[in-house]
Design a protein around this motif. Sequence first.
Motif, PDB file in Angstrom:
ATOM      1  N   HIS A  16       0.845  -1.192   0.000  1.00  0.00           N
ATOM      2  CA  HIS A  16       0.000   0.000   0.000  1.00  0.00           C
ATOM      3  C   HIS A  16       0.878   1.238   0.000  1.00  0.00           C
ATOM      4  O   HIS A  16       2.096   1.155   0.183  1.00  0.00           O
ATOM      5  CB  HIS A  16      -0.892   0.010   1.259  1.00  0.00           C
ATOM      6  CG  HIS A  16      -0.102   0.217   2.503  1.00  0.00           C
ATOM      7  ND1 HIS A  16       0.652  -0.777   3.087  1.00  0.00           N
ATOM      8  CD2 HIS A  16       0.110   1.325   3.257  1.00  0.00           C
ATOM      9  CE1 HIS A  16       1.266  -0.304   4.145  1.00  0.00           C
ATOM     10  NE2 HIS A  16       0.960   0.983   4.270  1.00  0.00           N
ATOM     11  N   ASP A  63       0.722   5.198   1.876  1.00  0.00           N
ATOM     12  CA  ASP A  63      -0.015   5.875   2.938  1.00  0.00           C
ATOM     13  C   ASP A  63      -0.579   7.218   2.507  1.00  0.00           C
ATOM     14  O   ASP A  63      -0.138   7.811   1.530  1.00  0.00           O
ATOM     15  CB  ASP A  63       0.908   6.089   4.145  1.00  0.00           C
ATOM     16  CG  ASP A  63       1.139   4.791   4.881  1.00  0.00           C
ATOM     17  OD1 ASP A  63       0.286   4.421   5.683  1.00  0.00           O
ATOM     18  OD2 ASP A  63       2.158   4.130   4.610  1.00  0.00           O
ATOM     19  N   HIS A  93       4.730  -0.235  -0.035  1.00  0.00           N
ATOM     20  CA  HIS A  93       5.414  -1.023   0.989  1.00  0.00           C
ATOM     21  C   HIS A  93       4.444  -1.982   1.659  1.00  0.00           C
ATOM     22  O   HIS A  93       3.226  -1.794   1.608  1.00  0.00           O
ATOM     23  CB  HIS A  93       6.098  -0.109   2.012  1.00  0.00           C
ATOM     24  CG  HIS A  93       5.183   0.895   2.646  1.00  0.00           C
ATOM     25  ND1 HIS A  93       4.786   2.053   2.012  1.00  0.00           N
ATOM     26  CD2 HIS A  93       4.576   0.915   3.862  1.00  0.00           C
ATOM     27  CE1 HIS A  93       3.996   2.750   2.810  1.00  0.00           C
ATOM     28  NE2 HIS A  93       3.830   2.069   3.946  1.00  0.00           N
TER      29      HIS A  93
HETATM   30 FE   LIG Z   1       2.280   2.189   5.469  1.00  0.00          FE
END
Ligand SMILES: [Fe+2]
Length: 241
Positions: free
Chosen positions: A159, A161, A213
């Motif tokens: 994903h 962030d 990540h």
């Molecule tokens: Fe993350």
Amino acid sequence: METTTLVDRLARLSSELTAAERENLKFLLSMAAGGLLSGHARPDSESLHRAALTTAQRALPRLHGELRPAFDTGVVFRGRAPFFSTADLAVLDRESLAYRARAARFHDHYVASGAPVARELALSQSISDFLTARVGPVLPTYKANYLYYDQPGLGIDPHVDKDEFSLNVLTMLEHRPARRHSRLILHPPEQDAVHVQLEPGESLIFFADSVTHERTRTVEGETIRLVSFGYRTIGSIGSTP
Ligand SMILES: [Fe+2]
């Protein structure tokens, strides 16, 4: 498919979007990158898979305008951070243990926020100075989370962030047993994945809003506790002044 051209066009498009629209585009690209990396998205051919993944991964840092000009792996620092004293790490460790009972499940791991020591340390001048020297001025986002992966099968899929964690200062507090299985993996565009196994007391500082990540799954008996501080690069397109 001409990947470079499409990435440039997405970057140009991004510069014309509102902050909310840009966040939406970032979400779409991060979902695409995550889906392609985890195998949830399966294009017909290997070349289409590679082109789509590369496009999403290369476009993500470009959504931040000129603020990620030297983007390579997304890693700013890895190691024992000079801004944490041994006493700081000990008190974070204790607070992490104390806050485990109030951690809430978030997808496939547990998160506790609002802990006073973590919040205060995230605002420290020494962290701000350290980050500013490397990436330019930053603002704390007041996000300081304790993370727990302490049951078998916990982890987090690939994903990217939100901008609360544009720059993530992620510090390992505990990882048992000595034979560790779960690891953090970064997927920078068109490069080998970067496998990170932090020792207790070590930090990884990386652009979590730009590099895909994941944390691979824990096995029986494995316990991981981390603390994560979020920062925003000042001048980020769409950031609040
Ligand atoms: Fe993350």
